[in-house]
Design an enzyme around this catalytic site. Structure first.
Site, PDB file in Angstrom:
ATOM      1  CG  ASP A   9      34.820  39.592  38.738  1.00  0.00           C
ATOM      2  OD1 ASP A   9      34.863  39.585  39.999  1.00  0.00           O
ATOM      3  OD2 ASP A   9      35.712  39.063  38.045  1.00  0.00           O
ATOM      4  CG  HIS A 240      41.571  34.280  45.299  1.00  0.00           C
ATOM      5  ND1 HIS A 240      42.922  34.285  45.537  1.00  0.00           N
ATOM      6  CD2 HIS A 240      41.342  33.175  44.552  1.00  0.00           C
ATOM      7  CE1 HIS A 240      43.485  33.243  44.952  1.00  0.00           C
ATOM      8  NE2 HIS A 240      42.539  32.548  44.353  1.00  0.00           N
TER       9      HIS A 240
HETATM   10  C1  BDR Z   1      40.432  36.924  41.488  1.00  0.00           C
HETATM   11  O1  BDR Z   1      40.048  36.536  40.163  1.00  0.00           O
HETATM   12  C2  BDR Z   1      38.700  36.154  40.138  1.00  0.00           C
HETATM   13  O2  BDR Z   1      38.543  34.953  39.421  1.00  0.00           O
HETATM   14  C3  BDR Z   1      38.286  35.976  41.561  1.00  0.00           C
HETATM   15  O3  BDR Z   1      36.912  36.289  41.748  1.00  0.00           O
HETATM   16  C4  BDR Z   1      39.166  36.926  42.307  1.00  0.00           C
HETATM   17  O4  BDR Z   1      38.608  38.216  42.329  1.00  0.00           O
HETATM   18  C5  BDR Z   1      41.501  35.992  42.004  1.00  0.00           C
HETATM   19  O5  BDR Z   1      42.670  36.109  41.239  1.00  0.00           O
HETATM   20 CA    CA Z   2      36.241  38.623  41.832  1.00  0.00          CA
END
Ligand code: BDR
Ligand code: CA
Length: 313
Positions: A9, A240
Site C-alpha cells: 500500500d 517497518h
Molecule cells: C505499517 O503500516 C503502514 O503505515 C506502513 O507502511 C507499514 O506497513 C506499519 O505499522
Molecule cells: Ca505498508
C-alpha cells in the site's frame, strides 16, 4: 535468487522496502500487488507503477487488489503519515504503464502455481488480498515457499491503536485467516520493526547515494520523518516494511518464536495479534481455546537493528 511477490500500500516505508528488494541480487521480484491502507487502492496501484518506473524496472507487473476489507469498511488512508499522495506530497507524474487486467488475488494464485514451492509472499499492507487468494485457491498453502509479512504486535503495544498495529487493524478478519492458514509464515511485527531505526545521519547518508531510487527516497522520507518527530523522539524513522525484506536477506539477525496467533476482531482490542506463548505439553497448549488447533507462526521477537540498517544502506 529467491522469487518474491510484494503486496503493498505504498507508502513511504513501502517504497523503501520495494527499492531494497529491487537492489538485492538475492531476490527476484516477480510482481507487485496492491491494497488499501496508507492510501486508497487505486492510488496504491498508481504508486506501485510509479516506483517501478523510477527504478527503471517497469517490466515488472502490477496487479490491483481489494478496495475494502473482508467484513467492515476501510477506516481511511493516513495522509498525515505518508502524504496525500502516499509519497510524501511529491506529487509524481502519472505512470506510463497500466496494471494487469487481473486481480491481485488471481495474479498471486497464477504466479505461485506457475512456480510450485518457489515463491515467497511478502505482504507489507493489510492481508485482504492473501485471504481472498486463499479462499479462491486453498492449494496455495502447499504451493508457496512461505509468507513473510510486516504486521502485528505480539508483545508490544500497537501503533494504529493501543492494541493494534496498522496493517492488521485495517483488516483483522483477513489477518486471522492468513495467520491460521497453516502455511509457513513469519510475522515481522512492531516487536522488531521498532528496533530498526534509521537515524537522521543515516537518512542523510541514504540521500547522498547516487541512484534514482535513493533520490526519490530523499524526497519522500523527510515527510515521514516529521510524523515520527510528532509521535515520539526516536531520532529517526522505523523501517517497518523494509524489515520484512531484511528478514529474507538476513534471518540470522532475528530471534523467532513459534507461537500460534489469534487476531482479536471486536471491541477496543480489534486488530491485536495475540500469541499463545504457553509452554508445556502440546495437550496443555491445545486446551487453551481459542488457540485450539491453530498452527504455529514464526513470530519475530528480537533483532539486531543497527546491523540491519547498515545493510539497508
Ligand atoms: C505499517 O503500516 C503502514 O503505515 C506502513 O507502511 C507499514 O506497513 C506499519 O505499522
Ligand atoms: Ca505498508
Amino acid at each position: 535468487p529467491r522469487k518474491i511477490l510484494i503486496d503493498t500500500d505504498p507508502g513511504v516505508d513501502d517504497a523503501m522496502a520495494i527499492f531494497l528488494a529491487l537492489a538485492s541480487p538475492e531476490l527476484e521480484l516477480l510482481g507487485l500487488t496492491t491494497v488499501f491502507g496508507n492510501v486508497q487502492t487505486d492510488l496504491a496501484t498508481t504508486n506501485a507503477l510509479r516506483l517501478l518506473e523510477i527504478a527503471g524496472r517497469s517490466e515488472i507487473p502490477v496487479a490491483q487488489g481489494a478496495r475494502a476489507p473482508l467484513v467492515r469498511p476501510f477506516g481511511g488512508p493516513v495522509p498525515f503519515i505518508h502524504g496525500e499522495d502516499g509519497q510524501g506530497n511529491t506529487f509524481l507524474p502519472p505512470p506510463q504503464k497500466a496494471p494487469l487486467g487481473l486481480s491481485a488475488a488471481q495474479f498471486i494464485i497464477e504466479t505461485v502455481l506457475a512456480h510450485p514451492g518457489e515463491v515467497t509472499l511478502v505482504p507489507v499492507g493489510p492481508l485482504t488480498n492473501l485471504a481472498l487468494a486463499l479462499r479462491l485457491e486453498p492449494r496455495l498453502v502447499e504451493a508457496v515457499a512461505g509468507v513473510v509479512l510486516m504486521g502485528g504486535n505480539a508483545l508490544v503495544p500497537g501503533n494504529a491503536s493501543p492494541a493494534a498495529e496498522a496493517n492488521i487493524h485495517n483488516d483483522p478478519e483477513a489477518a486471522d485467516v492468513v495467520l491460521g492458514a497453516g502455511w509457513k509464515i513469519t510475522m515481522v511485527g512492531l516487536d522488531v520493526t521498532q528496533q530498526v531505526l534509521m537515524t537522521d545521519a543515516q537518512i542523510a547518508a541514504l540521500a547522498a547515494i547516487p541512484s534514482a531510487m535513493a533520490r526519490h527516497l530523499s524526497r519522500i522520507v523527510p515527510f515521514y520523518r516529521e510524523f515520527a518527530r510528532r509521535r515520539g523522539n526516536w531520532g529517526g524513522i522505523h523501517l517497518h516494511d523494509p524489515t520484512a525484506i531484511l528478514y529474507l536477506l538476513h534471518p540470522e539477525l532475528f530471534t523467532v518464536q513459534q507461537w500460534p496467533i489469534r487476531v482479536e476482531t471486536i471491541g477496543v482490542g480489534r486488530g491485536k495479534t495475540w500469541p499463545n506463548p504457553q509452554t508445556g505439553s502440546s495437550e496443555e497448549r491445545e486446551a487453551l481455546r481459542p488457540w485450539q488447533g491453530r498452527p504455529p507462526v514464526g513470530v519475530c521477537v528480537g533483532v539486531q537493528g543497527e546491523a540491519l540498517v547498515e545493510i539497508y544502506l
